[in-house]
Design an enzyme around this catalytic site. Structure first.
Site, short mmCIF file in Angstrom:
data_model
loop_
_atom_site.label_atom_id
_atom_site.label_comp_id
_atom_site.label_asym_id
_atom_site.label_seq_id
_atom_site.Cartn_x
_atom_site.Cartn_y
_atom_site.Cartn_z
N HIS A 230 0.83 -1.20 0.00
CA HIS A 230 0.00 0.00 0.00
C HIS A 230 0.87 1.25 0.00
CE1 HIS A 230 -3.76 1.97 -0.41
NE2 HIS A 230 -3.26 2.92 0.33
N TYR A 234 1.53 5.35 -2.48
CA TYR A 234 1.90 6.73 -2.13
C TYR A 234 3.25 7.11 -2.73
CZ TYR A 234 -2.21 6.18 0.68
OH TYR A 234 -3.49 5.93 1.06
N HIS A 381 -11.34 2.05 -9.01
CA HIS A 381 -10.65 2.86 -8.00
C HIS A 381 -9.21 3.16 -8.43
CE1 HIS A 381 -8.71 4.02 -4.25
NE2 HIS A 381 -7.93 2.96 -4.34
N PHE A 382 -8.49 2.11 -8.85
CA PHE A 382 -7.07 2.42 -9.07
C PHE A 382 -6.80 3.09 -10.42
CE2 PHE A 382 -6.57 -2.35 -9.83
CZ PHE A 382 -6.14 -2.30 -11.15
N HIS A 383 -7.80 3.09 -11.31
CA HIS A 383 -7.60 3.93 -12.49
C HIS A 383 -7.95 5.39 -12.20
CE1 HIS A 383 -6.95 0.15 -14.59
NE2 HIS A 383 -6.36 0.88 -15.52
N ARG A 444 -12.67 -8.88 -11.25
CA ARG A 444 -11.50 -8.30 -11.90
C ARG A 444 -10.60 -9.44 -12.38
NH1 ARG A 444 -7.34 -6.15 -7.17
NH2 ARG A 444 -6.02 -5.81 -8.98
N ARG A 445 -9.63 -9.10 -13.20
CA ARG A 445 -8.63 -10.05 -13.67
C ARG A 445 -9.25 -11.26 -14.38
NH1 ARG A 445 -4.15 -9.89 -8.69
NH2 ARG A 445 -3.05 -8.11 -9.53
FE1 HAS Z 1 -6.16 2.46 -3.12
C1 HAS Z 1 -6.71 -0.90 -3.66
C2 HAS Z 1 -7.76 2.26 -0.11
C3 HAS Z 1 -5.52 5.80 -2.54
C4 HAS Z 1 -3.99 2.48 -5.79
N1 HAS Z 1 -5.51 1.08 -4.48
C5 HAS Z 1 -5.88 -0.25 -4.55
C6 HAS Z 1 -5.21 -0.87 -5.65
C7 HAS Z 1 -4.41 0.08 -6.23
C8 HAS Z 1 -4.61 1.30 -5.49
C9 HAS Z 1 -3.47 -0.11 -7.41
O1 HAS Z 1 -8.61 0.08 1.82
C10 HAS Z 1 -5.39 -2.33 -6.11
C11 HAS Z 1 -4.27 -3.21 -5.63
C12 HAS Z 1 -4.47 -4.60 -6.18
O2 HAS Z 1 -3.98 -4.88 -7.27
O3 HAS Z 1 -5.15 -5.39 -5.52
N2 HAS Z 1 -6.62 3.79 -1.63
C13 HAS Z 1 -7.32 3.51 -0.51
C14 HAS Z 1 -7.48 4.74 0.28
C15 HAS Z 1 -6.85 5.74 -0.43
C16 HAS Z 1 -6.29 5.13 -1.61
C17 HAS Z 1 -8.19 4.89 1.57
N3 HAS Z 1 -5.00 3.87 -3.99
C18 HAS Z 1 -4.85 5.17 -3.58
C19 HAS Z 1 -3.88 5.83 -4.40
C20 HAS Z 1 -3.45 4.90 -5.33
C21 HAS Z 1 -4.16 3.67 -5.06
C22 HAS Z 1 -3.46 7.28 -4.23
C23 HAS Z 1 -2.45 5.02 -6.40
C24 HAS Z 1 -1.72 6.07 -6.65
N4 HAS Z 1 -7.08 0.97 -2.09
C25 HAS Z 1 -7.60 1.08 -0.85
C26 HAS Z 1 -8.02 -0.25 -0.39
C27 HAS Z 1 -7.72 -1.15 -1.40
C28 HAS Z 1 -7.14 -0.36 -2.46
C29 HAS Z 1 -8.63 -0.60 0.90
C30 HAS Z 1 -7.96 -2.67 -1.38
C31 HAS Z 1 -9.21 -3.00 -2.12
C32 HAS Z 1 -9.37 -4.49 -2.26
O4 HAS Z 1 -10.26 -5.03 -1.59
O5 HAS Z 1 -8.64 -5.12 -3.03
C33 HAS Z 1 -6.73 7.19 0.02
O6 HAS Z 1 -5.37 7.53 0.13
C34 HAS Z 1 -7.42 8.13 -0.94
C35 HAS Z 1 -7.34 9.56 -0.43
C36 HAS Z 1 -7.76 10.55 -1.50
C37 HAS Z 1 -8.50 11.64 -1.30
C38 HAS Z 1 -8.80 12.55 -2.46
C39 HAS Z 1 -8.22 13.95 -2.25
C40 HAS Z 1 -8.41 14.77 -3.46
C41 HAS Z 1 -7.51 15.65 -3.95
C42 HAS Z 1 -7.83 16.41 -5.21
C43 HAS Z 1 -8.25 17.83 -4.91
C44 HAS Z 1 -8.88 18.40 -6.11
C45 HAS Z 1 -10.10 18.94 -6.16
C46 HAS Z 1 -10.70 19.30 -7.48
C47 HAS Z 1 -10.94 19.15 -4.95
C48 HAS Z 1 -9.03 12.00 0.03
C49 HAS Z 1 -6.20 15.89 -3.29
C50 HAS Z 1 -9.97 20.43 -8.14
C51 HAS Z 1 -10.58 20.61 -9.47
C52 HAS Z 1 -10.76 21.77 -10.05
C53 HAS Z 1 -11.45 21.79 -11.39
C54 HAS Z 1 -10.32 23.04 -9.46
#
Ligand code: HAS
Length: 555
Positions: A230, A234, A381-383, A444-445
């Site tokens: 995980h 990051y 999610h991951f895309h 998936r997969r």
């Molecule tokens: Fe995830 C599975 C939980 C973030 C990548 N994640 C995956 C997998 C990948 C991945 C590749 O808890 C699959 C792995 C596999 O092959 O099995 N993930 C989270 C959580 C976050 C999170 C809580 N993931 C990421 C990031 C990734 C990524 C970043 C890649 C770079 N994820 C999981 C969990 C799984 C999981 C479980 C397991 C699922 C399962 O059962 O297999 C958090 O860090 C996300 C926090 C993000 C935010 C968003 C903040 C927004 C921002 C943008 C601001 C812009 C605005 C708009 C407001 C809180 C900073 C501006 C626009 C204008 C037009 C002005």
């Protein structure tokens, strides 16, 4: 309000020979991105029941292609980019060159590691997917190649640490420039996080693949993988955050509201990114409920630095847009420099990440995870995270970085805009399809075209996935064309001469509590303590690894 320059105002020019090595390191990344998307297209179309995989020359099976897609797009692309980008920023921020020898070693190990994994995957000797789950077994070149890619990241980190150490000796009472601090914190987190996967490859999987040991322990191996696995997300995300915090605000004419917020955000990632890997193993037997509960709580903790980021970077954008005549609560968004492809790509990346964050929250909730685990929801999610927040940002950065490194003007801004919008639109459609079909239980997969089971409820989501994936493919293809033409025929002499470094609204304080934020080693110790709490009980209670499973080779 006074503006504090993060950089040495006299500027610093990166030596040409160092730029050349950095450029070639980064090229490996963008080449991997482009190579990896071909199977991405085939995979997306297969969910819409269209089979183009049969026309791929030399491809022996679906899982071979999916392994190539995962390894190229989430391992080689991201780390080759970061190995070039982060050291460049540290050198620029501290106004001193890097070690040329280490730059060559970083490039060399990345190249050789990459060639070894390509040999294994293209030859169908490693169709085990990027997660490398035992008891699926790959040829030894696959594990050794991936281990070398990890080593290349350590070498890049050492280069940054050495330059930083020298700078520190001469600048004892000075705050670390923000750009350098964020870049170094990113790889400090990653070096710590990568140790379990290095142990997994070198101590367990490589000897097992070479036949030195006959059996391995799948649960133990999976746990080592997700121990790193995980935090790795990051390590992909933070270089994009470095750009959102310290480069993009300058590109839109804005300023960062708080230096301390940015440092705290990255320190939270350093401390919290690693002891949360069990949220990938909620359904694994053999891991106690207590451990899963600790990891759930910490996963919710690691959500906060991204929420802080949303506030900080949107405020910086707003300042820029309002200084450009923007008004209103939302209307200011139209005054961002949307004609600049570097800005457009990165702001679109942020927008898609909002949905990546929301879906992450569902994944992290242990009970809801049971509904979506191993379905295409997770792929959606991951895309929306690595496949867009990171990828689109790294595309956006390329629009100034490649001209800066090559001395050639970007070939076409318009093409850059078209490819960025296409990719963003494509990924939103694709993810919408994956997410809704995942909620209907689409696994998936799988190669849906040839699966012996199906459900009509998956059809609509599958079709959206196919349409979105096709648009994404052409978005990246146009990006690649633009980069290729920039490198080959871009006009000389009109390139950006410097890294676009942001100012913060207030200087980092030389007195008071926030000086302690710069003591990175203290935060590394805090991270280690949390890791011991998060993983210690499992390894003490379960270990040592049990030799129970022979390898299965699908080739
Ligand atoms: Fe995830 C599975 C939980 C973030 C990548 N994640 C995956 C997998 C990948 C991945 C590749 O808890 C699959 C792995 C596999 O092959 O099995 N993930 C989270 C959580 C976050 C999170 C809580 N993931 C990421 C990031 C990734 C990524 C970043 C890649 C770079 N994820 C999981 C969990 C799984 C999981 C479980 C397991 C699922 C399962 O059962 O297999 C958090 O860090 C996300 C926090 C993000 C935010 C968003 C903040 C927004 C921002 C943008 C601001 C812009 C605005 C708009 C407001 C809180 C900073 C501006 C626009 C204008 C037009 C002005």
């Amino acid at each position: 309000m006074s503006a504090y320059t993060v950089l040495d105002p006299t500027g610093f020019e990166m030596p040409r020979d160092q730029r050349r090595i950095l450029r070639w390191t980064i090229y490996i990344g963008y080449l991997a991105l482009t190579a990896g998307i071909f199977h991405g297209l085939a995979q997306a179309l297969s969910y819409g029941n269209v089979n183009i995989l049969q026309y791929f020359p030399r491809l022996r099976g679906y899982y071979q292609g999916l392994t190539a897609h995962g390894v190229a797009n989430v391992l080689t692309f991201t780390f080759a980019f970061s190995n070039g980008f982060l050291p460049l920023l540290v050198a620029r921020a501290l106004s001193r060159p890097l070690s040329k020898k280490l730059l060559w070693w970083t490039f060399g190990t990345m190249l050789v590691g990459n060639l070894m994994t390509i040999y294994a995957v293209v030859g169908n000797r490693a169709s085990i997917l990027y997660t490398s789950y035992a008891p699926l077994q790959a040829h030894w070149t696959y594990y050794a190649g991936l281990a070398l890619i990890v080593v290349s990241t350590w070498l890049a980190a050492i280069n940054m640490f050495v330059v930083f150490g020298r700078w520190r000796r001469e600048n004892r009472d000075v705050r670390i420039p923000l750009l350098a601090f964020l870049s170094i914190a990113t790889y400090a987190m990653w070096v710590l996080a990568s140790l379990p996967v290095a142990v997994l490859f070198l101590v367990y999987l490589l000897p097992w693949s070479l036949g030195v040991v006959q059996k391995t322990d799948p649960l133990y191996d999976r746990t080592l993988f997700w121990f790193t696995g995980h935090a790795i997300v990051y390590a992909w995300l933070l270089p994009a955050y470095v750009s959102w915090y310290t480069l993009l605000p300058r590109q839109v004419g804005g300023k960062l509201i708080s230096d301390a917020y940015a440092r705290i955000t990255f320190l939270l990632f350093l401390v919290l990114s690693i002891p949360i890997g069990f949220h990938h193993q909620f359904t694994d037997p053999g891991v106690g409920r207590g451990m899963k509960a600790i990891h759930t709580v910490l996963t919710f903790g690691v959500y906060y630095p991204s929420l802080i980021t949303a506030v900080s970077v949107v405020a910086a954008l707003e300042i820029g847009a309002k200084s450009n005549g923007g008004r209103g609560l939302i209307r200011w968004v139209t005054k961002l420099p949307w004609g600049d492809p570097s800005v457009a790509a990165q702001v679109l990346a942020m927008f898609t990440f909002v949905f990546g964050g929301i879906t992450g929250l569902v994944n992290a909730s242990a009970s809801m995870n049971l509904v979506i685990h191993n379905t295409t929801w997770v792929v959606g999610h991951f895309h929306l995270t690595v496949g867009s927040a990171v990828t689109l940002t790294l595309m956006g950065i390329a629009y100034w970085l490649i001209p800066y490194l090559t001395g050639r003007k970007l070939w076409s801004r318009d093409l850059g805009l078209v490819s960025s919008w296409m990719y963003a639109l494509g990924v939103l459609i694709f993810a919408r399809g994956m997410i809704s079909a995942g909620l209907q239980g689409m696994p998936r997969r799988i190669f849906r075209v040839e699966a012996t089971y199906t459900d009509p409820a998956w059809d609509f989501g599958g079709q959206l996935t196919a349409i979105g994936g096709t648009i994404m493919f052409f978005g990246i293809a146009l990006f690649f064309l633009n980069m290729l033409l920039t490198i080959i025929v871009g006009k000389r002499g009109e390139e950006p001469k410097d890294v676009p470094v942001t100012r913060t609204m207030t200087a980092p304080s030389l007195t008071g509590w926030d000086r302690h934020l710069d003591r990175l080693w203290v935060w590394v110790v805090v991270a280690i303590v949390l890791i011991l709490i998060g993983y210690g009980p499992f390894f003490v209670g379960y270990g040592p690894a049990r030799a129970i499973s022979p390898g299965f080779r699908l080739y």
